[in-house]
Design a protein around this motif. Structure first.
Motif, PDB file in Angstrom:
ATOM      1  N   SER A 154       0.827  -1.214   0.000  1.00 17.91           N
ATOM      2  CA  SER A 154       0.000   0.000   0.000  1.00 17.91           C
ATOM      3  C   SER A 154       0.863   1.267   0.000  1.00 17.91           C
ATOM      4  O   SER A 154       0.379   2.347  -0.338  1.00 17.91           O
ATOM      5  N   GLY A 155       2.128   1.134   0.337  1.00 18.40           N
ATOM      6  CA  GLY A 155       3.037   2.278   0.308  1.00 18.40           C
ATOM      7  C   GLY A 155       3.234   2.836  -1.088  1.00 18.40           C
ATOM      8  O   GLY A 155       3.620   3.997  -1.251  1.00 18.40           O
ATOM      9  N   GLU A 156       2.954   2.034  -2.105  1.00 13.51           N
ATOM     10  CA  GLU A 156       3.110   2.512  -3.476  1.00 13.51           C
ATOM     11  C   GLU A 156       2.194   3.707  -3.747  1.00 13.51           C
ATOM     12  O   GLU A 156       2.599   4.689  -4.370  1.00 13.51           O
ATOM     13  N   ALA A 157       0.956   3.643  -3.259  1.00 13.74           N
ATOM     14  CA  ALA A 157       0.012   4.758  -3.459  1.00 13.74           C
ATOM     15  C   ALA A 157       0.506   6.009  -2.740  1.00 13.74           C
ATOM     16  O   ALA A 157       0.423   7.120  -3.278  1.00 13.74           O
ATOM     17  N   VAL A 158       1.032   5.854  -1.547  1.00 15.78           N
ATOM     18  CA  VAL A 158       1.569   6.991  -0.782  1.00 15.78           C
ATOM     19  C   VAL A 158       2.711   7.638  -1.562  1.00 15.78           C
ATOM     20  O   VAL A 158       2.791   8.869  -1.677  1.00 15.78           O
ATOM     21  N   PHE A 159       3.589   6.810  -2.114  1.00 13.92           N
ATOM     22  CA  PHE A 159       4.737   7.318  -2.864  1.00 13.92           C
ATOM     23  C   PHE A 159       4.283   8.083  -4.109  1.00 13.92           C
ATOM     24  O   PHE A 159       4.757   9.186  -4.380  1.00 13.92           O
ATOM     25  N   HIS A 160       3.340   7.522  -4.846  1.00 13.60           N
ATOM     26  CA  HIS A 160       2.860   8.192  -6.058  1.00 13.60           C
ATOM     27  C   HIS A 160       2.141   9.500  -5.726  1.00 13.60           C
ATOM     28  O   HIS A 160       2.237  10.469  -6.480  1.00 13.60           O
ATOM     29  N   GLN A 161       1.426   9.543  -4.598  1.00 11.33           N
ATOM     30  CA  GLN A 161       0.778  10.790  -4.170  1.00 11.33           C
ATOM     31  C   GLN A 161       1.823  11.866  -3.896  1.00 11.33           C
ATOM     32  O   GLN A 161       1.642  13.033  -4.263  1.00 11.33           O
ATOM     33  N   LEU A 162       2.918  11.485  -3.265  1.00 10.18           N
ATOM     34  CA  LEU A 162       3.998  12.435  -2.976  1.00 10.18           C
ATOM     35  C   LEU A 162       4.575  12.985  -4.280  1.00 10.18           C
ATOM     36  O   LEU A 162       4.760  14.200  -4.423  1.00 10.18           O
ATOM     37  N   LEU A 163       4.844  12.115  -5.229  1.00 11.43           N
ATOM     38  CA  LEU A 163       5.402  12.563  -6.506  1.00 11.43           C
ATOM     39  C   LEU A 163       4.435  13.500  -7.224  1.00 11.43           C
ATOM     40  O   LEU A 163       4.841  14.564  -7.725  1.00 11.43           O
ATOM     41  N   THR A 164       3.166  13.127  -7.264  1.00  5.00           N
ATOM     42  CA  THR A 164       2.152  13.950  -7.925  1.00  5.00           C
ATOM     43  C   THR A 164       2.048  15.313  -7.254  1.00  5.00           C
ATOM     44  O   THR A 164       1.988  16.351  -7.941  1.00  5.00           O
ATOM     45  N   LYS A 165       2.052  15.333  -5.946  1.00  6.85           N
ATOM     46  CA  LYS A 165       1.964  16.593  -5.188  1.00  6.85           C
ATOM     47  C   LYS A 165       3.070  17.565  -5.592  1.00  6.85           C
ATOM     48  O   LYS A 165       2.878  18.771  -5.629  1.00  6.85           O
ATOM     49  N   HIS A 166       4.244  17.035  -5.918  1.00  7.33           N
ATOM     50  CA  HIS A 166       5.395  17.880  -6.250  1.00  7.33           C
ATOM     51  C   HIS A 166       5.652  17.968  -7.763  1.00  7.33           C
ATOM     52  O   HIS A 166       6.692  18.485  -8.176  1.00  7.33           O
ATOM     53  N   GLY A 167       4.710  17.465  -8.564  1.00 11.52           N
ATOM     54  CA  GLY A 167       4.825  17.579 -10.021  1.00 11.52           C
ATOM     55  C   GLY A 167       5.981  16.789 -10.610  1.00 11.52           C
ATOM     56  O   GLY A 167       6.566  17.185 -11.618  1.00 11.52           O
ATOM     57  N   ILE A 168       6.306  15.661  -9.989  1.00 15.07           N
ATOM     58  CA  ILE A 168       7.429  14.831 -10.446  1.00 15.07           C
ATOM     59  C   ILE A 168       6.876  13.636 -11.208  1.00 15.07           C
ATOM     60  O   ILE A 168       6.050  12.885 -10.693  1.00 15.07           O
ATOM     61  N   ASP A 169       7.332  13.476 -12.445  1.00 15.51           N
ATOM     62  CA  ASP A 169       6.960  12.302 -13.231  1.00 15.51           C
ATOM     63  C   ASP A 169       7.655  11.076 -12.645  1.00 15.51           C
ATOM     64  O   ASP A 169       8.839  11.129 -12.304  1.00 15.51           O
ATOM     65  N   TYR A 170       6.910   9.986 -12.550  1.00 12.89           N
ATOM     66  CA  TYR A 170       7.473   8.758 -12.001  1.00 12.89           C
ATOM     67  C   TYR A 170       8.396   8.114 -13.023  1.00 12.89           C
ATOM     68  O   TYR A 170       7.975   7.685 -14.085  1.00 12.89           O
ATOM     69  N   ILE A 171       9.677   8.087 -12.690  1.00 11.32           N
ATOM     70  CA  ILE A 171      10.680   7.396 -13.489  1.00 11.32           C
ATOM     71  C   ILE A 171      11.278   6.337 -12.567  1.00 11.32           C
ATOM     72  O   ILE A 171      12.066   6.667 -11.674  1.00 11.32           O
ATOM     73  N   PRO A 172      10.861   5.072 -12.728  1.00  6.68           N
ATOM     74  CA  PRO A 172      11.345   4.037 -11.813  1.00  6.68           C
ATOM     75  C   PRO A 172      12.873   3.991 -11.774  1.00  6.68           C
ATOM     76  O   PRO A 172      13.528   4.054 -12.810  1.00  6.68           O
ATOM     77  N   ALA A 173      13.412   3.923 -10.589  1.00  2.65           N
ATOM     78  CA  ALA A 173      14.865   3.809 -10.411  1.00  2.65           C
ATOM     79  C   ALA A 173      15.209   2.339 -10.212  1.00  2.65           C
ATOM     80  O   ALA A 173      14.647   1.678  -9.346  1.00  2.65           O
ATOM     81  N   GLU A 174      16.114   1.846 -11.028  1.00  7.66           N
ATOM     82  CA  GLU A 174      16.631   0.504 -10.774  1.00  7.66           C
ATOM     83  C   GLU A 174      17.404   0.555  -9.459  1.00  7.66           C
ATOM     84  O   GLU A 174      17.883   1.609  -9.055  1.00  7.66           O
ATOM     85  N   ASN A 175      17.551  -0.605  -8.820  1.00  6.22           N
ATOM     86  CA  ASN A 175      18.322  -0.570  -7.578  1.00  6.22           C
ATOM     87  C   ASN A 175      19.783  -0.220  -7.885  1.00  6.22           C
ATOM     88  O   ASN A 175      20.233  -0.280  -9.025  1.00  6.22           O
ATOM     89  N   LYS A 176      20.480   0.208  -6.856  1.00  5.34           N
ATOM     90  CA  LYS A 176      21.834   0.742  -7.029  1.00  5.34           C
ATOM     91  C   LYS A 176      22.779  -0.246  -7.709  1.00  5.34           C
ATOM     92  O   LYS A 176      23.573   0.138  -8.559  1.00  5.34           O
ATOM     93  N   ILE A 177      22.699  -1.498  -7.338  1.00 14.35           N
ATOM     94  CA  ILE A 177      23.636  -2.457  -7.937  1.00 14.35           C
ATOM     95  C   ILE A 177      23.360  -2.623  -9.435  1.00 14.35           C
ATOM     96  O   ILE A 177      24.287  -2.757 -10.222  1.00 14.35           O
TER      97      ILE A 177
END
Length: 190
Positions: A154-177
């Motif tokens: 359910s944290g995925e919805a919280v994360f997307h709300q945060l991005l939307t609130k700040h006008g950030i397009d979701y660009i999935p980040a691969e893990n660091k390795i």
């Protein structure tokens, strides 16, 4: 050996977006950490979807194996001494539960250190999770990411709300390795 399921959502951001979010959310002070990555010479852990690293942070070190799980990733971690870190970086990994588990996953025991990624990280709580700000440098490259560590999916919805609130397009980040692997490939590695 400590084991836990890691559920996190990540987004690549620009430096300007990163700086704006840091000013809005006022995380704890940034701290430096170094991730040393290990695999077999022919990258059998990578092929199995797993990753083995040693992380140095705040004068302490730990070895972690990340493996696919039904939801998120299973992280198995053990603490390491400074001497064990030095030995591992010089080619001799310690005999512990994480190394043994990695050997079982890879079907091999000949792990080598193939690089280090440095991150400046700050964190703050946000809703029911942890909001993480990472600026990473490796192999002449740098990137910025925002990560949200949640207790469940359910944290995925919280994360997307945060991005939307700040006008950030979701660009999935691969893990660091994985980002490190891509950079290594660009520099003539595997």
């Amino acid at each position: 050996m400590n084991e836990e399921i890691e559920i996190e959502f990540k987004c690549v951001v620009t430096k300007a977006q990163f700086d704006e979010l840091v000013s809005v959310y006022s995380p704890e002070p940034f701290q430096n950490q170094r991730n040393h990555y290990f695999d077999t010479p022919d990258f059998l852990l990578k092929e199995a979807g797993a990753a083995l690293r040693i992380r140095e942070k705040n004068g302490k070190a730990e070895m972690t194996l990340k493996e696919p799980a039904d939801t998120g990733l299973l992280e198995s971690t053990v603490p390491l001494s400074k001497g064990e870190v030095e030995s591992a970086l010089n080619g001799t990994l310690p005999d512990n539960d994480v190394v043994n588990r990695a050997a079982n996953r890879a079907g091999a025991v000949n792990f080598v250190h193939f690089g280090t990624l440095s991150t400046t990280r700050a964190e703050t709580t946000h809703k029911d999770g942890l909001l993480v700000f990472d600026h990473s440098t490796y192999l002449g490259q740098e990137d910025y990411e925002i990560e949200y560590e949640a207790k469940d999916i359910s944290g995925e919805a919280v994360f997307h709300q945060l991005l939307t609130k700040h006008g950030i397009d979701y660009i999935p980040a691969e893990n660091k390795i994985r980002r490190f692997y891509h950079a290594l490939t660009q520099h003539g590695g595997n």
